[in-house]
Scaffold this active site. Sequence first.
Site: not given
Ligand code: FAD
Length: 382
Positions: A125, A157, A240, A336, A363, A367
Site C-alpha cells: 500500500v 514493503i 482490524d 537504563q 501498520e 499518531q
Molecule cells: C520496516 C517497515 C516495514 C513496513 N512494511 C510495510 C508493508 O509491508 N506494507 C506497506 O504498505 N507499508 C509498510 N510500511 C510503511 C509504513 O506503514 C509507513 O511507513 C507508515 O504508515 C508511515 O508512513 P510514512 O512513512 O509515509 O510517514 P508519513 O505518513 O509521512 O508520516 C510522517 C510523520 O507524520 C505523522 N503524521 C502523518 N499524518 C498525520 C496526521 N494526519 N496526524 C498526525 N500525525 C501525522 C506520522 O505519524 C509520522 O510521525 C513499512 C514501514 C517500515 C519502516
Amino acid sequence: MSNFDLSPEQQSLIELARDFGEKEMRPHVEHFDQTGEYPWPIIKKAHELGLMNTHIAPEYGGLGLSVLDGCLIAEELSSYCSGMYTALEANGLAQAPLIVAGNDEQKKQFLAPMTLEPMMAAYGVTEPHAGSDVQGIKTTAKKVGDDYVINGSKMWITNASVASWYFVLAYTNKELGFKGMTGFIVPASTPGIEVGKKEKNLGQRCSDTRGLVFTDVKIPSKYRLGAEGDGFKIAMKAFDHTRPPVAAGAVGVAKAAMNHAMKYATERKTFGVPIAKHQAVSFMIAEMAMNIEAARLLVWKSAHEIDQGRRNTKFAAMAKAFAADMCNKVCTDAVQVFGGYGYSTEYPVEKLYRDSKIFQIYEGTSQIQRLIISKEIFERNA
Ligand SMILES: Cc1cc2nc3c(=O)[nH]c(=O)nc-3n(C[C@H](O)[C@H](O)[C@H](O)COP(=O)(O)OP(=O)(O)OC[C@H]3O[C@@H](n4cnc5c(N)ncnc54)[C@H](O)[C@@H]3O)c2cc1C
C-alpha cells in the site's frame, strides 16, 4: 472468552510457540540480526510446526485459528526475535485482504498453496510519497479488455523480495478519491515488476523491506479483490485483523526486555546491594510489569471483539498504539536498568531497544492510531 482464562488448547499453543522460540529461534537471533539475512530456515520450521498461516480457514487447508490464538503465538515468537516475527506477520497482513474480500477461486489459488509449503506474500500500500495519507498514492490500474495494467511504485514493503504474490492498492478512478481505489492480487512473477534493494533498517534487521516498481504490469481482472472502488475499505479492514497480533508482538518484545532487566537488577550490585533493592530501579520494573499487563489485556480485548464478529477498529487501534508506545518505553527503561552495559551490543536489551521503534511506525503510526480512535469515538460513537 467470558473470563481471562485460556483454554487448554490455547495453553498448548503458547507452549508450542515458546518451545519453538527457545530451540529454533534463540540460538540464531544474533546471526540474523548481524547479517540481516532473511530467516528462511526459521520460517520453514515454523511452517512445518503449523505456527504460520494460522488464520487460513480449514476449507483452504489452514487451521482456522482465531485472532486471539494468533496473538498468543505472536507474543511468544516476538519475545525471541521480532525481526523474524515480522517476516511471518507480514504474510498475515498480505493474506488479510484476501480473507476479508477474496472469492472462493482466489482463496484456492493464493491461500491454499501457502498451507502446503512455506510461501511468503506482501502487502503493498505505502508509496514513496504516501504512507499515513493512503489517498495520496499514485499507483494506477487501468482496465484494458479483460485485464488491468498497473503502473506505480510502492515503498517499505515487508517480504517484497521473497513474496510469491502481492496485495496491491491502486487507483482505478482517481477522481473518486478513496472510493476510486481497488485492491489486486499480483503474482510476483508477472513481467514488469522490479524489486528494490533491501533497506538497511534501525532494527528488525532480518526482515526484508524494499520498494517495488510496477511498469505496465498486466494481470487478469479475476485477480481483482471485490468490486472496483472497494480497495480502500478492504485495505483498512485488513488492519482490524492484523493490528491485534502486531500489538501482541510489541508486548512480546517488552516482556523480553523486562525479563532481562529483572535478572540484571538482581545480579548487579551498587552501594552494597543488588540494584533491584533501590526503589528507583524496582519501580521502573514495576511500571514495566503494569504496562505490559495493560497492553496484553487491550490486545486480548481487540482480538476477542473481532473473533465475536464485532467491529473492533477502535480496540485494534488502541491496542496497537498502547502496546507500541509501551514497548518503546519499556525497552528504553530496560537499557537504563543495564546502565552502560545496556548501550552495548554485547547485551540483549540494545537489540530490543532498536527493534521496538518500528511498532510505532508500521501498520499505521501511533499518531494515526489516535486519529482512528478519535474518529471512532466522535463520528461513530464507538
Ligand atoms: C520496516 C517497515 C516495514 C513496513 N512494511 C510495510 C508493508 O509491508 N506494507 C506497506 O504498505 N507499508 C509498510 N510500511 C510503511 C509504513 O506503514 C509507513 O511507513 C507508515 O504508515 C508511515 O508512513 P510514512 O512513512 O509515509 O510517514 P508519513 O505518513 O509521512 O508520516 C510522517 C510523520 O507524520 C505523522 N503524521 C502523518 N499524518 C498525520 C496526521 N494526519 N496526524 C498526525 N500525525 C501525522 C506520522 O505519524 C509520522 O510521525 C513499512 C514501514 C517500515 C519502516
